[in-house]
Design an enzyme around this catalytic site. Sequence first.
Site, PDB file in Angstrom:
ATOM      1  N   SER A 106      42.481  32.338  38.581  1.00  0.00           N
ATOM      2  CA  SER A 106      43.455  33.070  39.399  1.00  0.00           C
ATOM      3  C   SER A 106      42.726  33.866  40.464  1.00  0.00           C
ATOM      4  O   SER A 106      41.546  34.212  40.296  1.00  0.00           O
ATOM      5  CB  SER A 106      44.272  34.037  38.529  1.00  0.00           C
ATOM      6  OG  SER A 106      45.079  34.885  39.325  1.00  0.00           O
ATOM      7  N   TYR A 152      44.913  40.286  32.132  1.00  0.00           N
ATOM      8  CA  TYR A 152      44.980  39.009  32.851  1.00  0.00           C
ATOM      9  C   TYR A 152      43.769  38.839  33.768  1.00  0.00           C
ATOM     10  O   TYR A 152      43.142  37.768  33.813  1.00  0.00           O
ATOM     11  CB  TYR A 152      46.280  38.959  33.653  1.00  0.00           C
ATOM     12  CG  TYR A 152      46.562  37.651  34.351  1.00  0.00           C
ATOM     13  CD1 TYR A 152      47.048  36.554  33.632  1.00  0.00           C
ATOM     14  CD2 TYR A 152      46.387  37.510  35.721  1.00  0.00           C
ATOM     15  CE1 TYR A 152      47.332  35.355  34.271  1.00  0.00           C
ATOM     16  CE2 TYR A 152      46.666  36.313  36.364  1.00  0.00           C
ATOM     17  CZ  TYR A 152      47.142  35.246  35.639  1.00  0.00           C
ATOM     18  OH  TYR A 152      47.419  34.055  36.279  1.00  0.00           O
TER      19      TYR A 152
END
Length: 271
Positions: A147, A160
Site C-alpha cells: 500500500s 495497517y
Amino acid sequence: MDLKINGKTAVITGGDSGMGLATAKLLASEGVNIILSDKTDKELQKAAEEVREFAIKENKVIAVTADVTKNEEVLQLAARAKEEFGGVNMLVHCAGIRGAAGDFLSLSDEDWYKSIDVDLMGAVRVCRAFIPQMQEKGRGRIVLIASENALQPYQEESPYNACKAGIINLTKCLSRAYSKEGLMINCVSPAYVATPMTEEMMVQLANKRGTSKDKAIEWFLENKRPHIAVDRRGQAEEVASVIAFLCSERASYVNGSNYRVDGGSVESAFG
C-alpha cells in the site's frame, strides 16, 4: 500485448471483489486457469461466475473458500490446487483488511494482532503453502499487495501502515531467497482505489460528517489524500493491469520490486 501465460494457473486470494476480482478477470482473459479464493462462499461463487465470462476455450475457473488467518484452510487451498491443476504458476495475494484505526494510544493489542494476522501473516501463510508448488515447476510468479501507507504512513492507520511495510520487506526477502529457482516475487502498492474496503470507509465518513458518500469522497481527496496528482480514486482494473504484467513472461527480469499504482499519491520521489 501477449503476456505469454496462456494455460498457466493462478490462485487469487481476496478474489470475490475489488482488485482480486479484477485481476482474476484479466488473467482469465489471457487464458489462465483461475482458483478464486475468499472467506464467504456465496459472494465467492458469484464472483467465479463473473470470471468465467472472461475465460477462453477450455480454461477453468474454480472457487475455493479459505480464511487466510487459518493455516489449515490455506493448506487445503493449496491441496485443491495440486489436485485440480498439479499446482500453480502464479499467486496473487489480495486478501486484507484495513483493521482498527484511530489514535495510536487508543489501539489495543487485540487491534494490532487482528491486522497482523490478516495483513501480514496471511501473506506469510499463502506464500509458505504455494512456493513449494512453484519450486516443483521451476517457475513461479508471486504478487503481494502492499500500500501507499507503507511508504507514506497515515497517523490514524498505524497497524495497517506497519503491516503493509512488512509486505514490502517480505517481498524483498522472498525474492532473494527463491529467484534462483525461477520464482519472480514482487509487490504492488495501490493508493486510494475504489474497493469494498474504501467504500466502507467512505460510508462511515459520510455518516460521521452528515453528508453524502460523493461529498465524503471529495472531502477525503482534498483533506486526506491531497498528493494524488490525478485527483481521483483509482479503479481496481488499473491495479489489475500491473499485477497481470508482473505475473507474465514479460516481467522475467522484474524481481523484488514494489510497484506504486497510486496516481502520484506518494509525495517523495524515492519512496
